[in-house]
Design an enzyme around this catalytic site. Sequence first.
Site, PDB file in Angstrom:
ATOM      1  N   CYS A 263      -4.128  -2.719   2.309  1.00  0.00           N
ATOM      2  CA  CYS A 263      -4.395  -2.803   3.753  1.00  0.00           C
ATOM      3  C   CYS A 263      -5.534  -3.748   4.050  1.00  0.00           C
ATOM      4  O   CYS A 263      -5.595  -4.319   5.132  1.00  0.00           O
ATOM      5  CB  CYS A 263      -4.698  -1.411   4.301  1.00  0.00           C
ATOM      6  SG  CYS A 263      -5.990  -0.565   3.395  1.00  0.00           S
ATOM      7  N   GLU A 356       1.656  -8.210   9.090  1.00  0.00           N
ATOM      8  CA  GLU A 356       1.202  -7.734   7.788  1.00  0.00           C
ATOM      9  C   GLU A 356       2.351  -7.901   6.785  1.00  0.00           C
ATOM     10  O   GLU A 356       3.399  -7.265   6.939  1.00  0.00           O
ATOM     11  CB  GLU A 356       0.802  -6.260   7.877  1.00  0.00           C
ATOM     12  CG  GLU A 356       0.273  -5.731   6.562  1.00  0.00           C
ATOM     13  CD  GLU A 356      -0.158  -4.278   6.636  1.00  0.00           C
ATOM     14  OE1 GLU A 356       0.593  -3.450   7.181  1.00  0.00           O
ATOM     15  OE2 GLU A 356      -1.249  -3.966   6.119  1.00  0.00           O
TER      16      GLU A 356
HETATM   17  P1  NDP Z   1       4.429   4.583   5.686  1.00  0.00           P
HETATM   18  O1  NDP Z   1       3.809   4.683   7.011  1.00  0.00           O
HETATM   19  O2  NDP Z   1       5.864   4.284   5.607  1.00  0.00           O
HETATM   20  O3  NDP Z   1       4.232   5.931   4.841  1.00  0.00           O
HETATM   21  C1  NDP Z   1       2.967   6.504   4.608  1.00  0.00           C
HETATM   22  C2  NDP Z   1       3.132   7.983   4.304  1.00  0.00           C
HETATM   23  O4  NDP Z   1       3.641   8.652   5.451  1.00  0.00           O
HETATM   24  C3  NDP Z   1       4.125   8.300   3.183  1.00  0.00           C
HETATM   25  O5  NDP Z   1       3.689   9.409   2.467  1.00  0.00           O
HETATM   26  C4  NDP Z   1       5.389   8.620   3.965  1.00  0.00           C
HETATM   27  O6  NDP Z   1       6.315   9.416   3.264  1.00  0.00           O
HETATM   28  C5  NDP Z   1       4.818   9.382   5.136  1.00  0.00           C
HETATM   29  N1  NDP Z   1       5.686   9.447   6.307  1.00  0.00           N
HETATM   30  C6  NDP Z   1       6.714   8.630   6.652  1.00  0.00           C
HETATM   31  N2  NDP Z   1       7.276   9.037   7.813  1.00  0.00           N
HETATM   32  C7  NDP Z   1       6.616  10.147   8.211  1.00  0.00           C
HETATM   33  C8  NDP Z   1       6.719  11.036   9.321  1.00  0.00           C
HETATM   34  N3  NDP Z   1       7.633  10.856  10.271  1.00  0.00           N
HETATM   35  N4  NDP Z   1       5.853  12.067   9.417  1.00  0.00           N
HETATM   36  C9  NDP Z   1       4.904  12.256   8.484  1.00  0.00           C
HETATM   37  N5  NDP Z   1       4.756  11.458   7.392  1.00  0.00           N
HETATM   38  C10 NDP Z   1       5.579  10.410   7.256  1.00  0.00           C
HETATM   39  O7  NDP Z   1       3.524   3.510   4.951  1.00  0.00           O
HETATM   40  P2  NDP Z   1       3.697   2.885   3.497  1.00  0.00           P
HETATM   41  O8  NDP Z   1       3.799   3.957   2.478  1.00  0.00           O
HETATM   42  O9  NDP Z   1       4.744   1.863   3.540  1.00  0.00           O
HETATM   43  O10 NDP Z   1       2.260   2.229   3.284  1.00  0.00           O
HETATM   44  C11 NDP Z   1       1.987   0.943   3.619  1.00  0.00           C
HETATM   45  C12 NDP Z   1       1.194   0.850   4.905  1.00  0.00           C
HETATM   46  O11 NDP Z   1      -0.010   1.616   4.791  1.00  0.00           O
HETATM   47  C13 NDP Z   1       0.726  -0.554   5.224  1.00  0.00           C
HETATM   48  O12 NDP Z   1       0.949  -0.850   6.581  1.00  0.00           O
HETATM   49  C14 NDP Z   1      -0.765  -0.512   4.945  1.00  0.00           C
HETATM   50  O13 NDP Z   1      -1.528  -1.458   5.658  1.00  0.00           O
HETATM   51  C15 NDP Z   1      -1.113   0.875   5.284  1.00  0.00           C
HETATM   52  N6  NDP Z   1      -2.330   1.248   4.575  1.00  0.00           N
HETATM   53  C16 NDP Z   1      -3.498   1.394   5.288  1.00  0.00           C
HETATM   54  C17 NDP Z   1      -4.674   1.690   4.636  1.00  0.00           C
HETATM   55  C18 NDP Z   1      -5.938   1.911   5.389  1.00  0.00           C
HETATM   56  O14 NDP Z   1      -6.844   2.544   4.823  1.00  0.00           O
HETATM   57  N7  NDP Z   1      -6.072   1.456   6.625  1.00  0.00           N
HETATM   58  C19 NDP Z   1      -4.725   1.813   3.181  1.00  0.00           C
HETATM   59  C20 NDP Z   1      -3.446   1.665   2.554  1.00  0.00           C
HETATM   60  C21 NDP Z   1      -2.296   1.393   3.235  1.00  0.00           C
HETATM   61  P3  NDP Z   1       7.518   8.723   2.422  1.00  0.00           P
HETATM   62  O15 NDP Z   1       6.899   8.255   1.179  1.00  0.00           O
HETATM   63  O16 NDP Z   1       8.510   9.787   2.193  1.00  0.00           O
HETATM   64  O17 NDP Z   1       8.046   7.606   3.268  1.00  0.00           O
END
Ligand code: NDP
Length: 454
Positions: A263, A356
């Site tokens: 991120c 991004e």
């Molecule tokens: P997602 O938003 O797709 O998923 C993040 C988490 O949320 C996963 O555990 C996912 O589960 C879960 N999730 C998905 N849908 C729901 C829902 N409807 N309700 C509750 N939980 C849900 O992100 P990514 O995993 O793709 O991560 C990448 C993103 O994270 C990038 O945009 C990045 O910038 C951001 N990020 C931000 C950081 C920060 O500190 N600001 C640090 C690291 C990443 P599942 O695995 O089952 O999809």
Amino acid sequence: MSTFTVLNPATEETVATVPSTSVEETDAAIARAVAAREAWRAAGPGDRAALLRAFADAVDAHTEELAGLEVAGSGHPVGQARWEAGNVANVLRYYSAAPERLFGKQIPVPGGVNVTFQEPVGIVGLIVPWNFPMPILGWGLGPALAAGNPVIAKPAERTPLTAIRIGELAREAGLPDGVFQVLPGKGSVVGQRLVDHEAVRKIVFTGSTEVGRQIMAGCARQVKRLTLELGGKSANIVFADADLEQAAATAPQAVFDNAGQDCCARSRILVQRSVFDRFMEMLEPAVKRVAVGDPARPDTEMGPLISAEHRARVASYVPAGAPVAFRGSAPDGPGYWFAPTVLAPVRPDDPAYTEEVFGPVVAVVPFEDEADAVKLANDTPYGLSGSIWTQNLGRALRVSRAVETGNLSVNSHSSVRYWTPFGGFKQSGLGRELGPDALDAFTETKNVFIATGE
Ligand code: NDP
């Protein structure tokens, strides 16, 4: 029982099959957390501190095992994975000092005195993305437990292995039943249930801005406390008076670490026009030197992307005819590889410059002067991170204040340290993690008036 498969992103082979938690099982876990809540809240501060230190020691003692799981299940280079396991232990140890320092205030008022108490907020749901499974788990876990809250963590479906093991280590270290539980499974099932269940009083979400918006709307229904750590499109700003060699040598790390799935990735390099060509000449060998390959090798600096779908998404930002200035290398054969890629010149509306990418792709753009640099840096809905390279202290401070972003580094490519606050501006997030004030996010302030009479 439904299950899901964890693949090794470097080989595409199956690493593990993991049970997928159902809604009913999530409710049962929440009930266990409710049962554990009072005793954990009431535990002596010294006892809670000692348990957190024991937990940290258990993580430390299993660094190699945890790193091995992250290499196999997430494709992280082993050196990085060891650092990540160490980060969990360090964060737990840092916050182990907090239970004994949860001070309130005494405030003299007419007719008496007010005292304040920092009370635990209640059960915390911790929803973790796949890019940094261990550190992001630890950043919520440490302060939440220290403040006296039971925690239920939902790791990303693709990368649950280290979180599951860390949950086992917590129990082995003596954390009482129900105080820390890990529920692997789908976001739309487990994550959604944590958001919807009334007994869960706080959600810590790190992930995409899109899912973050949905979670914020879900939490609004119950006025549930929420911390959001979302996407980024950070700028690495290089002024003409900077140590160009150092700026160019570290720019690949600033964006290609974790294969750009970061991120905080500085995925826009803004370079003052008068030194643009010289900077590009120095950047090219630095990019070509990045060691991309088998994550299990100690000298590997960059591993594969997380999945075939994600590689296709990253590749869509570099279509045929894209303005590729130069690229690093990547292995052939199985694995979700993508070579470090530098784009220049890019159009201002090129999605690789505005969105991004979350992969090893960086756009390099010239700027004219300080005002232009700040304008370009701020021309994004995100505001998470960034770097400023200059020898002029006044400019470093002026630009640091002007760039609308939560975490900046001057003459350095990295800005994340667990003993300083971390979090985003604008659409990069809400609330702050880490640092000495993180306990504020996991406690409620209770205010009690005591009448003293005459
Ligand atoms: P997602 O938003 O797709 O998923 C993040 C988490 O949320 C996963 O555990 C996912 O589960 C879960 N999730 C998905 N849908 C729901 C829902 N409807 N309700 C509750 N939980 C849900 O992100 P990514 O995993 O793709 O991560 C990448 C993103 O994270 C990038 O945009 C990045 O910038 C951001 N990020 C931000 C950081 C920060 O500190 N600001 C640090 C690291 C990443 P599942 O695995 O089952 O999809």
